[in-house]
Design an enzyme around this catalytic site. Sequence first.
Site, short mmCIF file in Angstrom:
data_model
loop_
_atom_site.label_atom_id
_atom_site.label_comp_id
_atom_site.label_asym_id
_atom_site.label_seq_id
_atom_site.Cartn_x
_atom_site.Cartn_y
_atom_site.Cartn_z
N CYS A 4 14.17 -1.82 21.67
CA CYS A 4 14.66 -0.64 22.41
C CYS A 4 13.61 0.46 22.39
O CYS A 4 13.16 0.90 21.32
CB CYS A 4 15.96 -0.15 21.78
SG CYS A 4 16.51 1.44 22.42
N CYS A 7 14.71 3.54 20.35
CA CYS A 7 14.68 3.27 18.91
C CYS A 7 13.24 3.33 18.41
O CYS A 7 12.98 3.87 17.32
CB CYS A 7 15.28 1.90 18.60
SG CYS A 7 17.08 1.86 18.62
N ASP A 30 10.66 14.62 28.59
CA ASP A 30 10.68 13.44 29.44
C ASP A 30 9.27 13.18 29.99
O ASP A 30 8.57 14.12 30.40
CB ASP A 30 11.68 13.64 30.59
CG ASP A 30 12.05 12.33 31.27
OD1 ASP A 30 13.21 11.90 31.14
OD2 ASP A 30 11.16 11.73 31.93
N HIS A 46 21.07 3.42 17.32
CA HIS A 46 21.13 2.79 18.63
C HIS A 46 22.58 2.72 19.13
O HIS A 46 23.44 2.13 18.48
CB HIS A 46 20.56 1.37 18.58
CG HIS A 46 20.58 0.70 19.92
ND1 HIS A 46 19.61 0.95 20.87
CD2 HIS A 46 21.46 -0.16 20.48
CE1 HIS A 46 19.90 0.26 21.95
NE2 HIS A 46 21.01 -0.43 21.75
N HIS A 98 19.83 3.23 25.58
CA HIS A 98 20.02 3.92 24.29
C HIS A 98 20.42 5.32 24.74
O HIS A 98 19.62 5.98 25.44
CB HIS A 98 18.70 3.90 23.50
CG HIS A 98 18.72 4.64 22.20
ND1 HIS A 98 18.24 4.10 21.02
CD2 HIS A 98 19.09 5.92 21.89
CE1 HIS A 98 18.34 4.98 20.04
NE2 HIS A 98 18.86 6.10 20.54
N HIS A 100 21.09 8.97 25.90
CA HIS A 100 20.21 10.14 25.90
C HIS A 100 20.84 11.19 26.79
O HIS A 100 21.37 10.88 27.86
CB HIS A 100 18.81 9.79 26.38
CG HIS A 100 18.76 8.94 27.60
ND1 HIS A 100 18.98 7.59 27.59
CD2 HIS A 100 18.54 9.27 28.90
CE1 HIS A 100 18.89 7.11 28.82
NE2 HIS A 100 18.64 8.11 29.63
N HIS A 102 20.04 14.20 29.09
CA HIS A 102 19.00 14.94 29.82
C HIS A 102 19.34 16.43 29.77
O HIS A 102 20.49 16.82 29.97
CB HIS A 102 18.98 14.52 31.30
CG HIS A 102 18.57 13.11 31.56
ND1 HIS A 102 17.29 12.77 31.93
CD2 HIS A 102 19.27 11.95 31.53
CE1 HIS A 102 17.22 11.46 32.14
NE2 HIS A 102 18.41 10.94 31.90
P1 AMP Z 1 17.78 7.31 32.50
O1 AMP Z 1 17.28 6.97 33.88
O2 AMP Z 1 18.96 8.23 32.47
O3 AMP Z 1 17.99 6.06 31.66
O4 AMP Z 1 16.62 8.14 31.83
C1 AMP Z 1 15.55 7.58 31.12
C2 AMP Z 1 14.49 8.63 31.05
O5 AMP Z 1 13.54 8.25 30.06
C3 AMP Z 1 13.72 8.83 32.36
O6 AMP Z 1 13.89 10.17 32.82
C4 AMP Z 1 12.28 8.50 31.97
O7 AMP Z 1 11.34 9.31 32.64
C5 AMP Z 1 12.30 8.73 30.47
N1 AMP Z 1 11.30 8.00 29.71
C6 AMP Z 1 11.00 6.68 29.80
N2 AMP Z 1 10.02 6.36 28.93
C7 AMP Z 1 9.68 7.49 28.28
C8 AMP Z 1 8.74 7.83 27.26
N3 AMP Z 1 7.93 6.90 26.73
N4 AMP Z 1 8.66 9.11 26.83
C9 AMP Z 1 9.48 10.05 27.37
N5 AMP Z 1 10.40 9.80 28.32
C10 AMP Z 1 10.51 8.55 28.78
ZN ZN Z 2 17.90 2.06 20.75
#
Ligand code: AMP
Ligand code: ZN
Length: 114
Positions: A4, A7, A30, A46, A98, A100, A102
């Site tokens: 993940c 994670c 982000d 997780h 996982h 999150h 925003h």
């Molecule tokens: P979601 O589409 O709601 O699952 O949001 C996932 C978010 O994670 C997106 O806005 C991506 O830009 C962000 N994301 C993916 N990989 C990374 C990373 N390595 N560091 C920071 N943000 C990330």
């Molecule tokens: Zn996770």
Amino acid sequence: MDSCLFCRIAAGEIPVTKVHEDDDLLAFRDINPQAPMHVLVIPKVHIATVNDLTPAHEALVGAMVRCAAQVAKDHGFDASGYRTVFNCNAAAGQTVFHIHLHVLGGRTLRWPPG
Ligand code: AMP
Ligand code: ZN
């Protein structure tokens, strides 16, 4: 969960720009920001989607929301406004499984979202 992404970020294996960390949560910028402030608040444990939350997670989710409010306040957007979003599963555009939260701010955010 080894595979993940979030994670691995919580474990410090992938570098991010952190804005808050405590025993239970991490907040970081982000990688593909959709607003001048775009921070993700994650639990260190997780949990794949919001559908997987149980009563045992209530304090954790409350802490996530309060962390988001503090992040927005730290950026100076508490009075002017900001948005908090949990995407859940494919139709909402969830790409990382996982949970999150925003936290978006710094521009006018339209409603309804796309
Ligand atoms: P979601 O589409 O709601 O699952 O949001 C996932 C978010 O994670 C997106 O806005 C991506 O830009 C962000 N994301 C993916 N990989 C990374 C990373 N390595 N560091 C920071 N943000 C990330
Ligand atoms: Zn996770």
